[in-house]
Write a protein that holds these residues in place. Structure first.
Motif, PDB file in Angstrom:
ATOM      1  N   VAL A  61      29.735  34.411  36.547  1.00  0.00           N
ATOM      2  CA  VAL A  61      30.538  35.150  37.524  1.00  0.00           C
ATOM      3  C   VAL A  61      31.974  35.251  37.031  1.00  0.00           C
ATOM      4  CG1 VAL A  61      31.495  35.053  39.859  1.00  0.00           C
ATOM      5  CG2 VAL A  61      29.072  34.602  39.487  1.00  0.00           C
ATOM      6  N   PHE A  62      32.496  34.169  36.480  1.00  0.00           N
ATOM      7  CA  PHE A  62      33.864  34.165  35.964  1.00  0.00           C
ATOM      8  C   PHE A  62      34.028  35.196  34.845  1.00  0.00           C
ATOM      9  CE2 PHE A  62      36.932  32.541  32.824  1.00  0.00           C
ATOM     10  CZ  PHE A  62      38.087  32.525  33.608  1.00  0.00           C
ATOM     11  N   PRO A  66      35.451  40.377  36.505  1.00  0.00           N
ATOM     12  CA  PRO A  66      36.471  41.392  36.207  1.00  0.00           C
ATOM     13  C   PRO A  66      35.875  42.701  35.688  1.00  0.00           C
ATOM     14  CG  PRO A  66      37.112  39.294  35.280  1.00  0.00           C
ATOM     15  CD  PRO A  66      35.713  39.139  35.777  1.00  0.00           C
ATOM     16  N   VAL A  67      34.839  42.615  34.899  1.00  0.00           N
ATOM     17  CA  VAL A  67      34.187  43.823  34.381  1.00  0.00           C
ATOM     18  C   VAL A  67      33.521  44.574  35.526  1.00  0.00           C
ATOM     19  CG1 VAL A  67      32.399  44.686  32.836  1.00  0.00           C
ATOM     20  CG2 VAL A  67      33.840  42.777  32.120  1.00  0.00           C
ATOM     21  N   ALA A  68      32.847  43.865  36.403  1.00  0.00           N
ATOM     22  CA  ALA A  68      32.192  44.509  37.542  1.00  0.00           C
ATOM     23  C   ALA A  68      33.217  45.151  38.469  1.00  0.00           C
ATOM     24  CB  ALA A  68      31.359  43.484  38.308  1.00  0.00           C
ATOM     25  N   MET A  70      36.136  46.311  37.577  1.00  0.00           N
ATOM     26  CA  MET A  70      36.669  47.470  36.874  1.00  0.00           C
ATOM     27  C   MET A  70      35.700  48.653  36.954  1.00  0.00           C
ATOM     28  SD  MET A  70      38.161  47.612  32.996  1.00  0.00           S
ATOM     29  CE  MET A  70      36.625  47.145  32.262  1.00  0.00           C
ATOM     30  N   VAL A  71      34.424  48.403  36.772  1.00  0.00           N
ATOM     31  CA  VAL A  71      33.424  49.466  36.863  1.00  0.00           C
ATOM     32  C   VAL A  71      33.360  50.006  38.278  1.00  0.00           C
ATOM     33  CG1 VAL A  71      30.947  49.940  36.701  1.00  0.00           C
ATOM     34  CG2 VAL A  71      32.082  48.631  34.901  1.00  0.00           C
ATOM     35  N   ASN A  72      33.438  49.141  39.281  1.00  0.00           N
ATOM     36  CA  ASN A  72      33.443  49.594  40.668  1.00  0.00           C
ATOM     37  C   ASN A  72      34.671  50.454  40.959  1.00  0.00           C
ATOM     38  OD1 ASN A  72      31.022  48.524  41.519  1.00  0.00           O
ATOM     39  ND2 ASN A  72      31.924  46.566  42.121  1.00  0.00           N
ATOM     40  N   ALA A  73      35.810  50.082  40.385  1.00  0.00           N
ATOM     41  CA  ALA A  73      37.025  50.869  40.589  1.00  0.00           C
ATOM     42  C   ALA A  73      36.889  52.246  39.950  1.00  0.00           C
ATOM     43  CB  ALA A  73      38.232  50.129  40.014  1.00  0.00           C
ATOM     44  N   TRP A  74      36.271  52.322  38.786  1.00  0.00           N
ATOM     45  CA  TRP A  74      36.066  53.614  38.120  1.00  0.00           C
ATOM     46  C   TRP A  74      35.111  54.506  38.899  1.00  0.00           C
ATOM     47  CZ3 TRP A  74      35.015  51.690  32.475  1.00  0.00           C
ATOM     48  CH2 TRP A  74      36.222  51.347  31.880  1.00  0.00           C
ATOM     49  N   LEU A  75      34.073  53.903  39.459  1.00  0.00           N
ATOM     50  CA  LEU A  75      33.049  54.683  40.133  1.00  0.00           C
ATOM     51  C   LEU A  75      33.429  55.092  41.557  1.00  0.00           C
ATOM     52  CD1 LEU A  75      29.855  52.805  38.915  1.00  0.00           C
ATOM     53  CD2 LEU A  75      30.793  54.963  38.073  1.00  0.00           C
TER      54      LEU A  75
END
Length: 76
Positions: A61-62, A66-68, A70-75
């Protein structure tokens, strides 16, 4: 006392198994055996010394949160 018992058991396992593997020239198997024995000894000693290890899921999770995010923010 438990630490000494674990180390004695590991020494006995090594004394029994390693000469047989060397006689049969099982070098790759000896490397795998050594790695697994070392890993088992390490975790046994950690358990006996009551050292807590963090959950592997918490590490994942750590690393991936952050990657998840970032992807959610892009989508969105």
């Amino acid at each position: 006392m438990s630490i000494v018992a674990i180390l004695i058991i590991v020494a006995v396992i090594i004394a029994i198994e390693v000469p047989l593997m060397l006689r049969k020239k099982l070098i790759k198997e000896l490397w795998v055996f050594s790695f697994l024995l070392l890993l088992g000894t390490f975790f046994s000693l950690i358990y006996v010394m009551n050292i807590t290890i963090s959950d592997p899921l918490a590490w994942m999770v750590f690393i991936y949160k952050p990657v998840a995010d970032m992807v959610n923010a892009w989508l969105s």
